[in-house]
Design a protein around this motif. Structure first.
Motif, PDB file in Angstrom:
ATOM      1  N   VAL A  27       0.817  -1.218   0.000  1.00  0.00           N
ATOM      2  CA  VAL A  27       0.000   0.000   0.000  1.00  0.00           C
ATOM      3  C   VAL A  27       0.854   1.273   0.000  1.00  0.00           C
ATOM      4  CG1 VAL A  27      -2.032  -1.035   1.088  1.00  0.00           C
ATOM      5  CG2 VAL A  27      -0.182  -0.164   2.520  1.00  0.00           C
ATOM      6  N   GLU A  28       2.169   1.132  -0.144  1.00  0.00           N
ATOM      7  CA  GLU A  28       3.036   2.309  -0.059  1.00  0.00           C
ATOM      8  C   GLU A  28       2.777   3.300  -1.189  1.00  0.00           C
ATOM      9  OE1 GLU A  28       6.932   0.232  -2.208  1.00  0.00           O
ATOM     10  OE2 GLU A  28       6.992   0.793  -0.097  1.00  0.00           O
ATOM     11  N   ASP A  29       2.156   2.852  -2.287  1.00  0.00           N
ATOM     12  CA  ASP A  29       1.843   3.757  -3.391  1.00  0.00           C
ATOM     13  C   ASP A  29       0.743   4.750  -3.033  1.00  0.00           C
ATOM     14  OD1 ASP A  29       0.232   1.251  -3.488  1.00  0.00           O
ATOM     15  OD2 ASP A  29      -0.824   2.314  -5.077  1.00  0.00           O
ATOM     16  N   LEU A  30       0.071   4.527  -1.893  1.00  0.00           N
ATOM     17  CA  LEU A  30      -1.021   5.416  -1.499  1.00  0.00           C
ATOM     18  C   LEU A  30      -0.539   6.618  -0.688  1.00  0.00           C
ATOM     19  CD1 LEU A  30      -3.742   2.793  -0.473  1.00  0.00           C
ATOM     20  CD2 LEU A  30      -3.417   3.943  -2.673  1.00  0.00           C
ATOM     21  N   SER A  73      -0.608   1.270  10.095  1.00  0.00           N
ATOM     22  CA  SER A  73      -0.961   2.573  10.653  1.00  0.00           C
ATOM     23  C   SER A  73      -0.896   3.601   9.527  1.00  0.00           C
ATOM     24  CB  SER A  73       0.001   2.953  11.773  1.00  0.00           C
ATOM     25  OG  SER A  73      -0.148   4.316  12.122  1.00  0.00           O
ATOM     26  N   VAL A  74      -1.994   4.329   9.337  1.00  0.00           N
ATOM     27  CA  VAL A  74      -2.053   5.347   8.288  1.00  0.00           C
ATOM     28  C   VAL A  74      -2.123   6.719   8.953  1.00  0.00           C
ATOM     29  CG1 VAL A  74      -3.328   6.236   6.309  1.00  0.00           C
ATOM     30  CG2 VAL A  74      -3.236   3.764   6.718  1.00  0.00           C
ATOM     31  N   SER A  75      -1.134   7.558   8.667  1.00  0.00           N
ATOM     32  CA  SER A  75      -1.093   8.916   9.205  1.00  0.00           C
ATOM     33  C   SER A  75      -1.656   9.882   8.163  1.00  0.00           C
ATOM     34  CB  SER A  75       0.349   9.297   9.562  1.00  0.00           C
ATOM     35  OG  SER A  75       0.446  10.682   9.810  1.00  0.00           O
ATOM     36  N   THR A  76      -2.656  10.668   8.577  1.00  0.00           N
ATOM     37  CA  THR A  76      -3.286  11.629   7.674  1.00  0.00           C
ATOM     38  C   THR A  76      -3.017  13.045   8.152  1.00  0.00           C
ATOM     39  OG1 THR A  76      -5.071  10.050   7.202  1.00  0.00           O
ATOM     40  CG2 THR A  76      -5.464  12.346   6.624  1.00  0.00           C
ATOM     41  N   VAL A  77      -2.495  13.885   7.258  1.00  0.00           N
ATOM     42  CA  VAL A  77      -2.204  15.277   7.551  1.00  0.00           C
ATOM     43  C   VAL A  77      -2.790  16.131   6.434  1.00  0.00           C
ATOM     44  CG1 VAL A  77      -0.422  17.014   7.964  1.00  0.00           C
ATOM     45  CG2 VAL A  77      -0.078  14.668   8.760  1.00  0.00           C
TER      46      VAL A  77
END
Length: 253
Positions: A27-30, A73-77
């Motif tokens: 999923v690193e392309d996201l 873990s997905v960090s959203t900023v």
């Protein structure tokens, strides 16, 4: 002093030394994608959202993939995915049927054996950093035999307030620095994050270092009873970390 409650997922115990944050190649392309589109992609790839929390200006959401037995873990900023990491399965512990693979049955790392947990620390404090000032001044010129204006360069220090965030996953960790703690010349950072080296998570103290550049390798010490943190380098910092509840005579975290 502001207080930040530690998310339950971040306080989950780790089962072994291999349970540390890793890259998530599927999923690193996201990374960099808008959150709405990223969620659609994660769902299409077999991930299910478990829970989320907000730390400072970031939202952390944990996703579980039953097929691959992977927790991320997905960090959203600012509405975009800033980072995606594979994290210990305990962070998705509210998912049914999560079991550690057989290869995780080896003896834990020494630091984890004494205190095997995952933490997010939010610290606030102040520090001093070196400064260089240029001030105009009258200087006597022996050649022209007169006073002339020249810039006089002086060095000193200035105080500042800042925050520091530390994430620990067993024997792996990273530190996020406020802008005042980052020198003009630095290397190795990733959006304000630096990997912690020589990390030792003891029962009452956490010590580590990180590399800002070849000549500047600050040392970090956190007292787990008082919550006090010190950063010793060319720019010094001291403050207090908060993660949640503590009782009399108990460690703060």
């Amino acid at each position: 002093m502001r207080h930040a409650l530690i998310p339950a997922a971040f306080a989950a115990a780790l089962a072994s030394s291999s349970a540390v944050a890793q890259s998530a190649p599927d999923v690193e392309d996201l990374v960099g994608a808008r959150a709405a589109g990223g969620e659609t992609q994660l769902l299409s790839r077999g991930y299910v959202s478990r829970h989320s929390t907000v730390v400072r200006d970031q939202r952390f959401t944990f996703w579980w993939n039953e097929r691959t037995q992977r927790c991320i873990s997905v960090s959203t900023v600012d509405g975009r995915y800033a980072a995606i990491l594979g994290v210990p399965q305990a962070n998705c512990s509210d998912s049914p049927g999560i079991n550690e693979p057989a290869e995780h049955s080896t003896a834990p790392h020494a630091a984890e054996a004494s205190d095997p947990q995952s933490l997010v620390l939010v610290c606030y404090g102040s520090g001093n950093r070196p400064t260089v000032n240029s001030q105009p001044n009258y200087v006597w010129n022996d050649s022209s035999h007169k006073w002339e204006w020249r810039n006089q360069v002086t060095s000193g220090t200035e105080g500042f307030n800042s925050d520091v965030q530390i994430e620990l996953y067993g024997d792996h960790g990273r530190i996020h620095l406020g802008p005042k703690l980052v020198p003009p010349i630095h290397s190795g950072g990733d959006h304000g994050w630096w990997n912690l080296e020589n990390l030792v998570v003891g029962r009452d103290q956490i010590t580590a270092s990180y590399r800002l550049n070849g000549m500047n390798k600050p040392k970090v010490t956190v007292d787990r009873r008082t919550g006090l943190i010190t950063v010793k380098a060319m720019t010094d910092f001291s403050g207090r970390c908060d993660v949640g509840n503590w009782g009399n005579g108990q460690r703060r975290f």
